[in-house]
Write a protein that holds these residues in place. Structure first.
Motif, short mmCIF file in Angstrom:
data_model
loop_
_atom_site.label_atom_id
_atom_site.label_comp_id
_atom_site.label_asym_id
_atom_site.label_seq_id
_atom_site.Cartn_x
_atom_site.Cartn_y
_atom_site.Cartn_z
N PRO A 297 0.84 -1.20 0.00
CA PRO A 297 0.00 0.00 0.00
C PRO A 297 0.87 1.25 0.00
CG PRO A 297 -0.61 -1.51 1.79
CD PRO A 297 0.70 -1.97 1.25
N VAL A 298 0.52 2.21 -0.85
CA VAL A 298 1.23 3.48 -0.93
C VAL A 298 0.24 4.60 -0.65
CG1 VAL A 298 2.52 5.05 -2.43
CG2 VAL A 298 2.90 2.58 -2.58
N MET A 299 0.52 5.43 0.34
CA MET A 299 -0.38 6.50 0.74
C MET A 299 -0.17 7.69 -0.19
SD MET A 299 0.15 5.91 4.84
CE MET A 299 -0.94 7.23 5.39
N ALA A 300 -0.88 7.67 -1.33
CA ALA A 300 -0.61 8.60 -2.42
C ALA A 300 -1.14 10.00 -2.15
CB ALA A 300 -1.20 8.06 -3.73
N GLY B 152 -13.51 -6.77 -11.91
CA GLY B 152 -12.39 -7.00 -11.01
C GLY B 152 -12.13 -5.88 -10.02
N VAL B 153 -13.09 -4.98 -9.85
CA VAL B 153 -12.96 -3.86 -8.92
C VAL B 153 -13.70 -4.21 -7.63
CG1 VAL B 153 -13.42 -1.40 -8.56
CG2 VAL B 153 -12.78 -2.22 -10.83
N ARG B 154 -13.03 -4.06 -6.49
CA ARG B 154 -13.56 -4.55 -5.22
C ARG B 154 -14.06 -3.40 -4.33
NH1 ARG B 154 -14.10 -9.50 -7.16
NH2 ARG B 154 -12.23 -9.97 -8.39
N ALA B 155 -15.02 -3.73 -3.46
CA ALA B 155 -15.57 -2.74 -2.53
C ALA B 155 -15.81 -3.39 -1.18
CB ALA B 155 -16.87 -2.16 -3.09
N MET B 156 -15.50 -2.65 -0.12
CA MET B 156 -15.70 -3.16 1.24
C MET B 156 -16.19 -2.03 2.13
SD MET B 156 -13.04 -5.32 3.65
CE MET B 156 -12.07 -3.99 4.34
N VAL B 157 -17.07 -2.36 3.08
CA VAL B 157 -17.54 -1.38 4.05
C VAL B 157 -16.77 -1.59 5.35
CG1 VAL B 157 -19.48 -2.86 4.75
CG2 VAL B 157 -19.58 -0.43 5.22
N GLY B 158 -16.47 -0.48 6.04
CA GLY B 158 -15.55 -0.52 7.16
C GLY B 158 -16.18 -0.80 8.52
N VAL C 137 -5.31 -4.94 5.96
CA VAL C 137 -4.64 -6.17 5.53
C VAL C 137 -5.59 -7.06 4.74
CG1 VAL C 137 -3.68 -8.35 6.38
CG2 VAL C 137 -2.90 -6.17 7.35
N ASP C 138 -6.78 -7.28 5.27
CA ASP C 138 -7.75 -8.15 4.60
C ASP C 138 -8.16 -7.59 3.24
OD1 ASP C 138 -7.67 -9.95 6.67
OD2 ASP C 138 -9.56 -9.31 7.59
N LEU C 139 -8.31 -6.26 3.17
CA LEU C 139 -8.72 -5.65 1.90
C LEU C 139 -7.59 -5.75 0.87
CD1 LEU C 139 -10.66 -4.14 0.13
CD2 LEU C 139 -9.95 -2.00 1.25
N VAL C 140 -6.37 -5.46 1.27
CA VAL C 140 -5.24 -5.55 0.34
C VAL C 140 -5.11 -6.97 -0.21
CG1 VAL C 140 -2.72 -5.46 0.15
CG2 VAL C 140 -3.96 -3.61 1.30
N ARG C 141 -5.24 -7.94 0.66
CA ARG C 141 -5.13 -9.33 0.21
C ARG C 141 -6.25 -9.71 -0.75
NH1 ARG C 141 -3.29 -11.93 6.08
NH2 ARG C 141 -1.05 -11.49 5.81
N PRO D 252 -13.97 -8.88 -0.92
CA PRO D 252 -13.70 -8.68 0.51
C PRO D 252 -14.99 -8.71 1.31
CG PRO D 252 -13.63 -6.59 -0.63
CD PRO D 252 -13.85 -7.64 -1.69
N SER D 253 -14.83 -8.88 2.61
CA SER D 253 -15.97 -8.92 3.52
C SER D 253 -15.68 -8.00 4.71
CB SER D 253 -16.20 -10.35 4.01
OG SER D 253 -17.27 -10.42 4.91
#
Length: 385
Positions: free
Chosen positions: A35-38, A125-131, A344-348, A356-357
């Motif tokens: 991850p890079v904090m752009a 192939g684009v992913r989305a997750m709620v926090g 971590v879970d999202l990056v993986r 993701p979940s």
């Protein structure tokens, strides 16, 4: 892909927690991409530049500008709820992965649009997750494992509370969290959403029916002065209406048959962040309190009565969820670690091409529960979710 460029929109309380997660995750966990904090985005140029100390390489004031950047692959949304839908849908349509803070939206209609956009994006192939970060507290992850293993047998009862006291003082000034147009709801959506998601996560089941009530104890509050500083304590001398609930209570039936009782309040004097969950089943029980977050209480009902009792499990062993990346056993984790585990879970998931979940569909389910509680409070009836 060897790097994952992150743009974060919003930089207050949640922004700081998410920034910590992005900084720390690749230093403690072996990740498939870095991850890079752009870039950090906020409306106020001065505050946004100052927030650069959180570790971001760049700062901008227009969130739409990050969607055109080649160095941004994922947009992390940490803004008030009234902006979630517009930002998330635009980011997904631009081909950016999305992490969106909870609750997913301010209405079911917005959440539906977001879930539909996420489903379309997933086909590309684009992913989305709620926090819902509390899922990543090791003790709650262990609780889910125990239920999934059948250690509690058939679940009969769930009791969940989220107790805070930060606005119990009637002189506490208005903020966006007390404005329904910006926040969607009060204690119900802000903290009640967490216990709805956490209990559904632990049980692997969904809430199907609710009946509830809501209350606003302080209907008018002081208006903060225009330049009140970081403390937010200076007031203008004027008052304004509180348009959200201060407390919400409801009963629930889960699809699998369990009964639930839920309480979310920001008026529990002396309780700072008491997220409490107890689950009772035919073969055992478990109990958790976030104010003692490294401990899970577990009762094994199959043991002989002469020695049976609640067992205090200190959830810091390497075999416990997420813990092996951190400290030796007994050296507890804190609030911020759940956000790191979330990153971590999202990056993986992004690297592996998996969904993701919790997904936006999961966020929509929670939104439907919140809406059913509000309707029930108005109509004084049971409501299907």
């Amino acid at each position: 892909m060897t790097t994952l460029g992150i743009a974060m929109v919003g930089h207050a309380f949640m922004g700081a927690a998410h920034s910590q997660a992005w900084r720390v995750a690749p230093r403690f966990f072996d990740l498939p991409v870095q991850p890079v904090m752009a870039v950090l985005c906020g409306r106020d140029p001065g505050r946004t530049r100052a927030a650069g100390r959180l570790g971001w390489a760049d700062a901008v004031t227009d969130w739409k500008s990050v969607l055109d950047r080649d160095d941004v692959h994922l947009v992390d949304i940490c803004t008030p709820g009234d902006t979630h839908a517009e930002i998330a849908v635009a980011a997904l349509e631009a081909g950016k992965h999305v992490l969106c803070e909870k609750p997913l939206a301010n209405s079911v209609a917005e959440a539906v649009a977001m879930a539909e956009a996420a489903a379309r994006a997933a086909e590309r192939g684009v992913r989305a997750m709620v926090g819902f970060s509390y899922r990543r507290v090791p003790a709650l992850a262990l609780a889910r494992d125990l239920v999934a293993q059948g250690r509690l047998g058939r679940v009969h009862h769930v009791r969940a509370q989220y107790l805070q006291d930060w606005i119990v003082d009637p002189a506490a000034p208005l903020s966006w969290r007390l404005d329904k147009d910006k926040a969607g709801s009060g204690a119900l959506g802000d903290i009640g959403a967490h216990i709805v998601d956490a209990t559904q996560f632990i049980l692997g089941d969904t809430i199907a029916e609710v009946t509830g009530t809501m209350e606003t104890f302080v209907p008018q509050r002081p208006v903060a002065a225009a330049h009140s500083g970081l403390s937010g304590t200076a007031v203008s001398g004027e008052t304004g209406p509180v348009t959200v609930d201060d407390a919400a209570l409801f009963l629930a039936r889960f699809a699998g048959g369990a009964l639930g009782s839920f309480e979310a309040t920001r008026f529990a004097n002396g309780r700072k962040n008491a997220l409490r969950i107890e689950v009772n089943g035919s073969a055992g029980s478990l109990a958790f309190d976030f104010e003692d977050m490294n401990v899970l209480q577990f009762f094994d009902g199959t043991e002989d009565a002469s020695v049976a009792g609640f067992r205090r499990i200190v959830v810091t062993e390497p075999q416990h969820p997420y813990v092996s990346a951190w400290w030796p056993a007994g050296h507890g984790l804190g609030y911020e670690h759940a956000f790191t585990h979330q990153a971590v879970d999202l990056v993986r998931a992004v690297a592996e091409g998996t969904d993701p979940s919790p997904s936006f569909a999961d966020g929509l389910q929670v939104q439907r529960v919140l809406a059913a509680v509000e309707t029930s409070a108005e109509s004084r009836t049971w409501q299907q979710v």
